[in-house]
Design a protein around this motif. Sequence first.
Motif, PDB file in Angstrom:
ATOM      1  N   GLY A   1      -4.317   4.242  -2.131  1.00  0.00           N
ATOM      2  CA  GLY A   1      -4.401   3.059  -1.268  1.00  0.00           C
ATOM      3  C   GLY A   1      -5.808   2.554  -1.027  1.00  0.00           C
ATOM      4  O   GLY A   1      -6.006   1.559  -0.325  1.00  0.00           O
TER       5      GLY A   1
ATOM      6  N   SER B   1      -9.892  -1.791  -0.487  1.00  0.00           N
ATOM      7  CA  SER B   1      -8.765  -2.482   0.141  1.00  0.00           C
ATOM      8  C   SER B   1      -8.931  -2.616   1.650  1.00  0.00           C
ATOM      9  O   SER B   1      -8.268  -3.450   2.275  1.00  0.00           O
ATOM     10  CB  SER B   1      -7.450  -1.751  -0.172  1.00  0.00           C
ATOM     11  OG  SER B   1      -7.462  -0.464   0.416  1.00  0.00           O
TER      12      SER B   1
ATOM     13  N   PHE C   1      -2.226  -1.794  -5.853  1.00  0.00           N
ATOM     14  CA  PHE C   1      -2.987  -0.799  -5.091  1.00  0.00           C
ATOM     15  C   PHE C   1      -3.156   0.459  -5.929  1.00  0.00           C
ATOM     16  O   PHE C   1      -2.310   0.778  -6.777  1.00  0.00           O
ATOM     17  CB  PHE C   1      -2.227  -0.399  -3.822  1.00  0.00           C
ATOM     18  CG  PHE C   1      -2.373  -1.367  -2.675  1.00  0.00           C
ATOM     19  CD1 PHE C   1      -3.479  -1.318  -1.841  1.00  0.00           C
ATOM     20  CD2 PHE C   1      -1.381  -2.303  -2.410  1.00  0.00           C
ATOM     21  CE1 PHE C   1      -3.604  -2.190  -0.764  1.00  0.00           C
ATOM     22  CE2 PHE C   1      -1.495  -3.177  -1.337  1.00  0.00           C
ATOM     23  CZ  PHE C   1      -2.610  -3.124  -0.510  1.00  0.00           C
ATOM     24  N   SER C   2      -4.220   1.192  -5.655  1.00  0.00           N
ATOM     25  CA  SER C   2      -4.348   2.527  -6.239  1.00  0.00           C
ATOM     26  C   SER C   2      -3.418   3.484  -5.491  1.00  0.00           C
ATOM     27  O   SER C   2      -2.926   3.166  -4.393  1.00  0.00           O
ATOM     28  CB  SER C   2      -5.797   3.016  -6.154  1.00  0.00           C
ATOM     29  OG  SER C   2      -6.207   3.109  -4.799  1.00  0.00           O
TER      30      SER C   2
ATOM     31  N   TRP D   1      -8.079   1.380  -3.217  1.00  0.00           N
ATOM     32  CA  TRP D   1      -8.542   0.268  -4.052  1.00  0.00           C
ATOM     33  C   TRP D   1      -7.431  -0.746  -4.271  1.00  0.00           C
ATOM     34  O   TRP D   1      -6.248  -0.403  -4.317  1.00  0.00           O
ATOM     35  CB  TRP D   1      -9.039   0.762  -5.417  1.00  0.00           C
ATOM     36  CG  TRP D   1      -9.912   1.971  -5.340  1.00  0.00           C
ATOM     37  CD1 TRP D   1      -9.618   3.221  -5.800  1.00  0.00           C
ATOM     38  CD2 TRP D   1     -11.210   2.054  -4.744  1.00  0.00           C
ATOM     39  NE1 TRP D   1     -10.647   4.088  -5.539  1.00  0.00           N
ATOM     40  CE2 TRP D   1     -11.645   3.394  -4.893  1.00  0.00           C
ATOM     41  CE3 TRP D   1     -12.042   1.149  -4.116  1.00  0.00           C
ATOM     42  CZ2 TRP D   1     -12.877   3.834  -4.421  1.00  0.00           C
ATOM     43  CZ3 TRP D   1     -13.261   1.588  -3.645  1.00  0.00           C
ATOM     44  CH2 TRP D   1     -13.677   2.909  -3.796  1.00  0.00           C
ATOM     45  N   LEU D   2      -7.861  -1.985  -4.440  1.00  0.00           N
ATOM     46  CA  LEU D   2      -6.911  -3.054  -4.735  1.00  0.00           C
ATOM     47  C   LEU D   2      -7.455  -3.846  -5.920  1.00  0.00           C
ATOM     48  O   LEU D   2      -8.580  -4.351  -5.872  1.00  0.00           O
ATOM     49  CB  LEU D   2      -6.740  -3.982  -3.530  1.00  0.00           C
ATOM     50  CG  LEU D   2      -5.695  -5.080  -3.698  1.00  0.00           C
ATOM     51  CD1 LEU D   2      -4.290  -4.489  -3.610  1.00  0.00           C
ATOM     52  CD2 LEU D   2      -5.863  -6.167  -2.627  1.00  0.00           C
TER      53      LEU D   2
ATOM     54  N   VAL E   1      -4.130 -10.205   2.522  1.00  0.00           N
ATOM     55  CA  VAL E   1      -3.612  -8.917   2.977  1.00  0.00           C
ATOM     56  C   VAL E   1      -2.926  -9.129   4.323  1.00  0.00           C
ATOM     57  O   VAL E   1      -3.453  -9.829   5.195  1.00  0.00           O
ATOM     58  CB  VAL E   1      -4.743  -7.869   3.093  1.00  0.00           C
ATOM     59  CG1 VAL E   1      -4.178  -6.525   3.523  1.00  0.00           C
ATOM     60  CG2 VAL E   1      -5.472  -7.727   1.757  1.00  0.00           C
TER      61      VAL E   1
ATOM     62  N   SER F   1       0.848  -1.194   0.000  1.00  0.00           N
ATOM     63  CA  SER F   1       0.000   0.000   0.000  1.00  0.00           C
ATOM     64  C   SER F   1       0.883   1.243   0.000  1.00  0.00           C
ATOM     65  O   SER F   1       2.019   1.208   0.491  1.00  0.00           O
ATOM     66  CB  SER F   1      -0.921  -0.018   1.221  1.00  0.00           C
ATOM     67  OG  SER F   1      -0.152  -0.006   2.408  1.00  0.00           O
TER      68      SER F   1
ATOM     69  N   SER G   1      -6.705   7.485  -9.657  1.00  0.00           N
ATOM     70  CA  SER G   1      -7.448   6.238  -9.406  1.00  0.00           C
ATOM     71  C   SER G   1      -8.641   6.031 -10.327  1.00  0.00           C
ATOM     72  O   SER G   1      -9.395   5.071 -10.141  1.00  0.00           O
ATOM     73  CB  SER G   1      -7.930   6.153  -7.942  1.00  0.00           C
ATOM     74  OG  SER G   1      -6.845   6.182  -7.064  1.00  0.00           O
TER      75      SER G   1
END
Lengths: 347, 435
Positions: free
Chosen positions: A177, A194, A173-174, A179-180, A141, A124, A232
Amino acid sequence: MDETDTPADTAAEQAVVSSVKISRSFALPGAVFCVTEGDEQSQLYFGSSDFGIYRIDSDAEKPAPEPVSDSRHESYVTGLVRSGDTLVSGSYDGSLIWWDAESGDVRHRVQSAHEKWIRRLAISPDGSTVASVGDDMKTRVWNAKTADAIATWGGYELTTPHGYPSMLYAVAFSADGKWLATGNRTGKVIVRDSATGRVEATLEAPVMYTWDPKARRHSIGGIRSLAFSSDSQLLAVGGMGLVGNIDHLGGASRIEVFDWQSGKQRYEIEDTKLKGLVEQLKFGPDDEWLVAAGGDNGGFVSVYDGAEGTLLAQEKAPMHVFDFQLSDDGSKLRAVGFERASVVEIA
Amino acid sequence: MSEPAEFQHRRRIQRDLSRRGFLTTTAAGATAMAADMGQINALQSAAVTQQLKQQGTRVILLWLAGGASQFETWDPKPGAKTGGPFSAIPTSANGVHISELLPELARRMQHTAIIRSLNTKVADHGGGASLMETGRLRDPGLDFPDLGAVVARELGRLDSSVPDYVSLYTSTEGRRKGTSGILGARYAPMFLSDNMIPLNLAQLDAVSTVDHKDRAALRDVFAKQFSKHRNNAAVDSHMSAYQRVRGLMASEQLFNVENEPADVRARYGPTQFGEQCLIARRLCEAGVPFVKVARAWWDSHGQNFETHQELCADLDHSMSVLLDDLNERGLLENTLVLTLGEFGRTPRINASLGRDHFANAWSCSLSGYGVRGGVAYGKTDAEGNTVVDGEASSADLFATVLQALGIDHEHEYMVGSRPIPMADFGASPIDEVLA
């Protein structure tokens, strides 16, 4: 715009990137699948097919890999991320190891982090969590410091539609942080929150997967790389186009860019000049361009316009590229791959 | 690795006795066996299976077309520079380890002997396939039969009403029909490519089953009257041909896996290779001496590890179920199951994470009849570049297979006045893998 200009010409004129040039290359031990930066961007850590983790100064006159530790994984090292003074590596042996980046001491080891091969790791942006994906088709995770497991998510079939084991190759990760994204062999992308694991979007890029039902009766391909734009909004998905002879990586290098929240594809790139898998992708500063690297028996580094996907600059790499690190200002790309590393100037 | 001469001699005698017993039994029972293939489901009874068990030996060749990697199957080298990412796992045979990609076969290694020391030198697809099919290099003046034709000739019955040699090769890449060469068309394979059920065997729609049987009965009456006072080979041959055609027509049902119970079909799984392994079992059960099932295409110049994850999963499951099924029916002790291809793959892993063609140090397997299970014969060096112990040629392998079946590999076919040994000159069976 001059009436004789094509859109591609215009894009090139306006682009901030007009050349990609390899400034130096040097040998590495084995196939190197993953790389991360040290405190200095020229200092690289990488994981190899000889099961080891190494550090190297890519700006040194004669770069010489140095093992981080005497300890090793039990198979290829395929994922490596850094959080402060901690390195986290993942391997086809299914284990994750937390290393002291300086001393090489093993801080934590999760022996069966995945039931099958670990394909890639992502960290992240705040360095607090590590995401891993593996061929057990799980996304897991982890706490980047303590190695505590935080979450495990599924959402993928264990087998392909043709009855064979599937694979979960890519994770990213975006930039914020939040979005995954993950991508599998048959071209399915899942974007999650995420923090909660809630599925926010599911995308399909089926062209990335070639199933040959007649001549050879197996498959090739898969989503090998993912990258969010810095805002993102966009998600770039990398792999390879349809392949005629699946004995080889003979398909066009392929990228599909989605406005992932609406599920609409913004554009797609099929590059037949330099073929093979797109193994890694990154958006440049301000998302003005997108850099992709990968290869077949050879390799490539290609830069495309971030808004439309027009090719801006391209260079053959002296090796199949598996991973790279892009400098903060976007001027330098440090690529690792099959038995070699290259420093690439982007201008 | 050699065994005492006395033991070898005793084993040869046992084989010879077994061979004579087989021939005697065959002569008595062959006509009745599977004469009416329309009753194939009756073959699933234990009594019939027991009868079959006493009557013949069969071979199923699983042809790994394109060349499977020995590193990812029978001769793993975990931790070596050339070894790739997979680990080795223990098997049911003490001290024998194989690739982790074959976990089910590992649990059945007591049935299987591995040969890890093939050095066959020919590393192009056509030449390698020809070499491994016939056990010898091409001879421009001699069209030598492949293993299937030789087995069909040696183990098939002249009055058999089922095919002697069936070859299934559905994929188009590397497809080869097989050849009976100097043995003639009688031993050529029934070759199935696009359809798993043979074409042109079905009874015409315009002819009812009753009419068909009536016509055959009428022909029999006339034929018997004609042949009553004629002791003539040509007449016998004519009669035999009709009998054979009738059997072949009825054998259509053998190829239809829908005749199998659902649980049996489910056991073999959803893949085409699994289905074809089930067909192979049905054919063997009905008395077909040689069945080849080709699984293409292992030619993994790129992405060798992904390719083997797919194809080994298919091989591991399908072959394991096949061995179990044969064993449960009492047929494994009469059936030799081989895995073989045209060559192996290079120790060197290329930039596409592939392996290329390699014939200097590779592996094959033999399971079931005539085989000393749980044995790994021969050795390659630490990185798999060369054979360091027990080097075996294609001719040696050919001789080994024939010997396992109780066929004298030194027996000669006469082509005009030229004697041609079944296994090439200088061939030596690998006694260490023979039961």
